[in-house]
Design a protein around this motif. Structure first.
Motif, PDB file in Angstrom:
ATOM      1  N   THR A  74       0.987  -1.238   0.151  1.00  0.00           N
ATOM      2  CA  THR A  74      -0.003   0.029  -0.022  1.00  0.00           C
ATOM      3  C   THR A  74       0.969   1.519   0.114  1.00  0.00           C
ATOM      4  O   THR A  74       1.865   1.124   0.636  1.00  0.00           O
ATOM      5  CB  THR A  74      -0.786  -0.028   1.218  1.00  0.00           C
ATOM      6  N   GLU A  75       0.501   2.265  -1.013  1.00  0.00           N
ATOM      7  CA  GLU A  75       1.125   3.774  -0.901  1.00  0.00           C
ATOM      8  C   GLU A  75       0.184   4.774  -0.629  1.00  0.00           C
ATOM      9  O   GLU A  75      -0.542   4.919  -1.705  1.00  0.00           O
ATOM     10  CB  GLU A  75       1.926   3.511  -1.882  1.00  0.00           C
ATOM     11  N   ASN A  76      -0.202   5.138   0.382  1.00  0.00           N
ATOM     12  CA  ASN A  76      -1.252   6.172   0.776  1.00  0.00           C
ATOM     13  C   ASN A  76      -2.537   5.563   0.069  1.00  0.00           C
ATOM     14  O   ASN A  76      -3.214   4.699   0.509  1.00  0.00           O
ATOM     15  CB  ASN A  76      -1.024   7.304  -0.033  1.00  0.00           C
ATOM     16  N   ARG A  77      -3.236   6.401  -0.926  1.00  0.00           N
ATOM     17  CA  ARG A  77      -4.465   6.140  -1.589  1.00  0.00           C
ATOM     18  C   ARG A  77      -4.391   4.731  -2.565  1.00  0.00           C
ATOM     19  O   ARG A  77      -5.398   4.380  -2.995  1.00  0.00           O
ATOM     20  CB  ARG A  77      -4.777   7.244  -2.513  1.00  0.00           C
ATOM     21  N   SER A  90      -3.348   0.814  -3.358  1.00  0.00           N
ATOM     22  CA  SER A  90      -3.064  -0.492  -3.018  1.00  0.00           C
ATOM     23  C   SER A  90      -3.122  -1.711  -3.881  1.00  0.00           C
ATOM     24  O   SER A  90      -3.991  -1.081  -4.742  1.00  0.00           O
ATOM     25  CB  SER A  90      -4.063  -0.946  -1.721  1.00  0.00           C
ATOM     26  N   SER A 122      -8.261   4.740  -4.129  1.00  0.00           N
ATOM     27  CA  SER A 122      -9.168   5.481  -3.342  1.00  0.00           C
ATOM     28  C   SER A 122      -9.018   6.655  -3.421  1.00  0.00           C
ATOM     29  O   SER A 122      -8.239   7.462  -3.702  1.00  0.00           O
ATOM     30  CB  SER A 122      -8.714   4.892  -1.959  1.00  0.00           C
ATOM     31  N   ASP A 123     -10.488   7.301  -3.203  1.00  0.00           N
ATOM     32  CA  ASP A 123     -10.533   8.857  -3.021  1.00  0.00           C
ATOM     33  C   ASP A 123      -9.656   9.400  -4.410  1.00  0.00           C
ATOM     34  O   ASP A 123      -8.917  10.281  -4.266  1.00  0.00           O
ATOM     35  CB  ASP A 123      -9.698   9.224  -1.806  1.00  0.00           C
ATOM     36  N   GLN A 128      -8.535  11.383  -7.263  1.00  0.00           N
ATOM     37  CA  GLN A 128      -8.328  12.870  -7.391  1.00  0.00           C
ATOM     38  C   GLN A 128      -8.227  12.980  -9.203  1.00  0.00           C
ATOM     39  O   GLN A 128      -7.616  12.386  -9.892  1.00  0.00           O
ATOM     40  CB  GLN A 128      -6.891  13.328  -6.950  1.00  0.00           C
ATOM     41  N   ASP A 144      -4.966  11.955 -10.735  1.00  0.00           N
ATOM     42  CA  ASP A 144      -4.680  10.713 -11.224  1.00  0.00           C
ATOM     43  C   ASP A 144      -5.010  10.250 -12.491  1.00  0.00           C
ATOM     44  O   ASP A 144      -4.824   9.143 -13.059  1.00  0.00           O
ATOM     45  CB  ASP A 144      -5.538   9.725 -10.165  1.00  0.00           C
TER      46      ASP A 144
END
Lengths: 114, 112
Positions: A60-63, A65, A80-81, A83, A86
Motif C-alpha cells: 500500500t502507498e497512501n491512496r 493499494s 481510493s479517493d 483525484q 490521477d
C-alpha cells in the motif's frame, strides 16, 4: 517468456470514488517483482507501487493499494479517493530478480471526472 | 531521489540522417541500462539492454545496426538512430537498472 495483460484499455471514475485496475501476468519464475507505473501526459514514468512476489502482504502507498494473488497471477491496483491528478495511463509491469528487465502490460487509460 | 537526464526531449530530423539520444544518471552509477520505444497510445516495448563496457543485447525484431547503443561509462548511455526513416518516429525512453523508477524523461523523435 513473461507476459503481462491489462484487459481494460480505458476506465473512468468520478472524483473521490474508488477504482480498480486489473492486471494478470504469466511466468514460470518464482522470484519476481510487480509494479504499477503512472504515465501522465508529460510521459514521465512514475512508480506508483511495487510488490515483491515472496511477500504475502499486499503493498500500500497512501491512496494506492494492490490485491496480489500469486496463485492466480493477478495484480490489481485500487485507487481510493480518486483525484483529478490521477488521470493518466497506468501500466502494470513485471521484473524477474535475475534480469532486471521490466516487461510492461498494454496499459489502462484512467480518466477521473469532477 | 535519483535523477536521470535524457536529452533531447524532442527532435525532428530529415529522413536518412542519424540522431543521437543521451541518457545520463546524475547522482548514481549503473552497469545496466535499458532502452524502450513507445508508439502513440501503446505500451513501452523493450528494445535493448546495454551493459557498461560491453555490447548491447537487442530484443527480437530490433535492428542492431539501425539502433546503435553505446554504454561507455557507468553514468552515460547513448542511443543513435541511424539512417532514420518516418517509421522510426516514436517516443524513446531510457531506464537505469533497479526497482526504482530510474527513467529518463523520454525523447520524441519525428522523422520527416
Amino acid at each position: 517468456a513473461q507476459t503481462v495483460t491489462q484487459s481494460q484499455p480505458e476506465m473512468s471514475v468520478q472524483e473521490a470514488e474508488t477504482v480498480t485496475l486489473s492486471c494478470t501476468y504469466d511466468t514460470s519464475e518464482n522470484n519476481y517483482y510487480l509494479f504499477w507505473y503512472k504515465q501522465p501526459p508529460s510521459r514521465q514514468m512514475i512508480l506508483v507501487i511495487r510488490q515483491e512476489a515472496y511477500k504475502q502482504q499486499n503493498a500500500t502507498e497512501n491512496r494506492f493499494s494492490v490485491n496480489f494473488q500469486k496463485a492466480a497471477k493477478s495484480f490489481s491496483l485500487k485507487i481510493s479517493d480518486s483525484q483529478l491528478g490521477d488521470t493518466a495511463m497506468y501500466f502494470c509491469a513485471f521484473m524477474t530478480y535475475n534480469t532486471d528487465k521490466l516487461i510492461f502490460g498494454t496499459g489502462t487509460r484512467l480518466q477521473v471526472f469532477p | 531521489g535519483a535523477v536521470v537526464s535524457q536529452h533531447p526531449s524532442w527532435v525532428i530530423c530529415k529522413s536518412g540522417t542519424s540522431v543521437k539520444i543521451e541518457c545520463r544518471s546524475l547522482d548514481f552509477q549503473a552497469t545496466t541500462m535499458f532502452w524502450y520505444r513507445q508508439f502513440p497510445k501503446q505500451s513501452l516495448m523493450l528494445m535493448a539492454t546495454s551493459n557498461e563496457g560491453s555490447k548491447a543485447t537487442y530484443e527480437q525484431g530490433v535492428e542492431k545496426d539501425k539502433f546503435l547503443i553505446n554504454h561507455a561509462s557507468l553514468t552515460l548511455s547513448t542511443l543513435t538512430v541511424t539512417s532514420a526513416h518516418p517509421e522510426d518516429s516514436s517516443f524513446y525512453i531510457c531506464r537505469f537498472e533497479g526497482t526504482e523508477a530510474f527513467f529518463g524523461q523520454g525523447t520524441r523523435l519525428t522523422v520527416v
